[in-house]
Design an enzyme around this catalytic site. Structure first.
Site, short mmCIF file in Angstrom:
data_model
loop_
_atom_site.label_atom_id
_atom_site.label_comp_id
_atom_site.label_asym_id
_atom_site.label_seq_id
_atom_site.Cartn_x
_atom_site.Cartn_y
_atom_site.Cartn_z
N GLN A 1 0.96 -31.83 17.24
CA GLN A 1 0.73 -31.48 18.65
C GLN A 1 -0.14 -32.51 19.37
OE1 GLN A 1 -1.11 -27.64 17.43
NE2 GLN A 1 -2.60 -28.03 19.04
N GLN B 1 -6.83 -16.90 26.30
CA GLN B 1 -6.28 -17.17 27.65
C GLN B 1 -6.74 -18.53 28.15
OE1 GLN B 1 -7.50 -13.73 29.92
NE2 GLN B 1 -6.15 -12.37 28.75
N MET C 1 -15.86 -22.60 26.76
CA MET C 1 -16.16 -23.15 25.43
C MET C 1 -14.94 -23.86 24.89
SD MET C 1 -18.55 -20.42 23.54
CE MET C 1 -20.08 -19.92 24.34
N HIS D 1 -13.57 -18.80 19.75
CA HIS D 1 -12.78 -18.47 18.56
C HIS D 1 -13.25 -17.14 17.95
CE1 HIS D 1 -12.68 -23.06 18.35
NE2 HIS D 1 -11.41 -22.75 18.39
P1 AMP Z 1 -8.21 -24.31 19.20
O1 AMP Z 1 -9.08 -24.36 18.00
O2 AMP Z 1 -8.75 -25.06 20.36
O3 AMP Z 1 -6.76 -24.60 18.90
O4 AMP Z 1 -8.23 -22.80 19.67
C1 AMP Z 1 -7.85 -21.77 18.79
C2 AMP Z 1 -7.69 -20.49 19.59
O5 AMP Z 1 -8.92 -20.16 20.23
C3 AMP Z 1 -6.65 -20.62 20.70
O6 AMP Z 1 -5.90 -19.41 20.79
C4 AMP Z 1 -7.50 -20.84 21.92
O7 AMP Z 1 -6.88 -20.43 23.13
C5 AMP Z 1 -8.71 -19.99 21.60
N1 AMP Z 1 -9.87 -20.43 22.39
C6 AMP Z 1 -10.34 -21.70 22.49
N2 AMP Z 1 -11.40 -21.75 23.33
C7 AMP Z 1 -11.59 -20.47 23.78
C8 AMP Z 1 -12.52 -19.84 24.68
N3 AMP Z 1 -13.47 -20.56 25.29
N4 AMP Z 1 -12.42 -18.52 24.89
C9 AMP Z 1 -11.46 -17.79 24.26
N5 AMP Z 1 -10.56 -18.30 23.40
C10 AMP Z 1 -10.62 -19.63 23.16
#
Ligand code: AMP
Length: 294
Positions: free
Chosen positions: A71, A158, A194, A47
């Site tokens: 979702q 990504q 991560m 993040h």
């Molecule tokens: P989430 O909190 O899981 O909804 O993720 C929020 C944003 O962070 C989304 O755009 C995810 O794709 C991105 N994200 C989650 N994990 C990673 C990671 N390991 N590396 C890069 N971006 C991430």
């Protein structure tokens, strides 16, 4: 609101907004380019790499923390999804974020909300088959966040490859005036992508989980050697089948641009996508592979 010293040494307070009106007010006071980083919280370095990219490319950064109920399917982990708002806010402050939007579900959705946003075909393939309704929930909440924050640019990982494709399609199809940036996946030292969900793995599952990245690398190498899609998939399956407790939900190889099906020997870049369950924790990961030049 406590005054804090941002990374650039300037004094400035990060504004924490719980209502749409507060966020709109903060947004209206921002000049120059505004970047938006939507998250579900329980932040990690993945993040924070989105936040850093936003800081580099924009004058102001707004982050959002919202575990979006629409979702999650009825049997999914909405209730057990990890949450720690205080820690998240401290991390975002340290990154020099200007404003954080932290709404409640009631703040986001009217009781009789009935309007949805859906990329109808893209939402039904791959993870959309495993998680019916998931991408409709994502597309709707991201559209709402873009309308509330009105950023010039928005940053997504990504890591959630199909999500990124869906968001790009929605923004294009609905002419939403925002630039979408896809940021590379941040991994642990052993290759595990991560994810906020990684904390729910027990010790044995955590030890086995790097098999996802190992499988993706094996598939990527097969494509680079000029092998077929079927061979690459078989190699990925072999690596995963040696991982203790890995319940393989899907192994897919698709066109990297539009996620269309590919067979035989690919001639354009492909994306290799995995969904694997350890206990009740669903992990996803992906990698892009380019075929050998003919
Ligand atoms: P989430 O909190 O899981 O909804 O993720 C929020 C944003 O962070 C989304 O755009 C995810 O794709 C991105 N994200 C989650 N994990 C990673 C990671 N390991 N590396 C890069 N971006 C991430």
């Amino acid at each position: 609101m406590a005054k804090l010293i941002a990374r650039d040494g300037k004094e400035g307070a990060m504004q924490v907004c719980e209502t749409k009106e507060e966020l709109r007010k903060q947004r209206a006071a921002m000049t120059g380019r505004v970047g938006l980083v939507p998250t579900m919280g329980y932040l990690h370095d993945g993040h924070l790499s989105l936040v850093r990219a936003a800081r580099e490319q924009c004058d102001h950064v707004i982050a959002t923390i919202f575990v979006n109920p629409t979702q999650f399917g009825p049997t999914e982990d909405l209730d057990s999804y990890p949450r720690d708002a205080d820690r998240d806010l401290a991390l975002l402050r340290a990154e020099g974020v200007d404003a954080v939007f932290l709404p409640t579900p009631a703040q986001m959705y009217a009781r009789d909300a009935e309007t949805i946003v859906e990329a109808t075909d893209l939402s039904r393939v791959l993870m959309g088959r495993l998680r019916p309704g998931h991408f409709r929930g994502v597309a709707t909440v991201v559209t709402k966040l873009l309308n509330i924050a009105q950023p010039d640019a928005a940053f997504f990982g990504q890591k959630d490859y199909q999500q990124l494709c869906v968001i790009r399609r929605v923004v294009r199809d609905l002419d939403i005036p925002v630039a979408i940036h896809g940021i590379p996946t941040v991994r642990e030292a052993d290759g595990l992508a991560m994810s906020s969900r990684n904390v729910r793995l027990d010790t044995g599952q955590r030890a086995a989980a790097p098999a996802l990245f190992a499988a993706l690398q094996a598939g990527q190498a097969a494509i680079a050697e000029g092998r077929t899609i079927a061979t690459a998939r078989a190699r990925m399956r072999t690596v995963l089948s040696q991982a203790d407790g890995a319940d393989i939900r899907s192994i897919d190889i698709r066109d990297a641009e539009d996620l269309s099906s590919v067979t035989g020997r690919p001639t354009r870049p492909v994306v290799l996508l995995l969904a694997v369950r350890f206990g009740d924790v669903l992990l996803i990961d992906n990698i892009v592979a380019s075929p050998k030049e003919p």
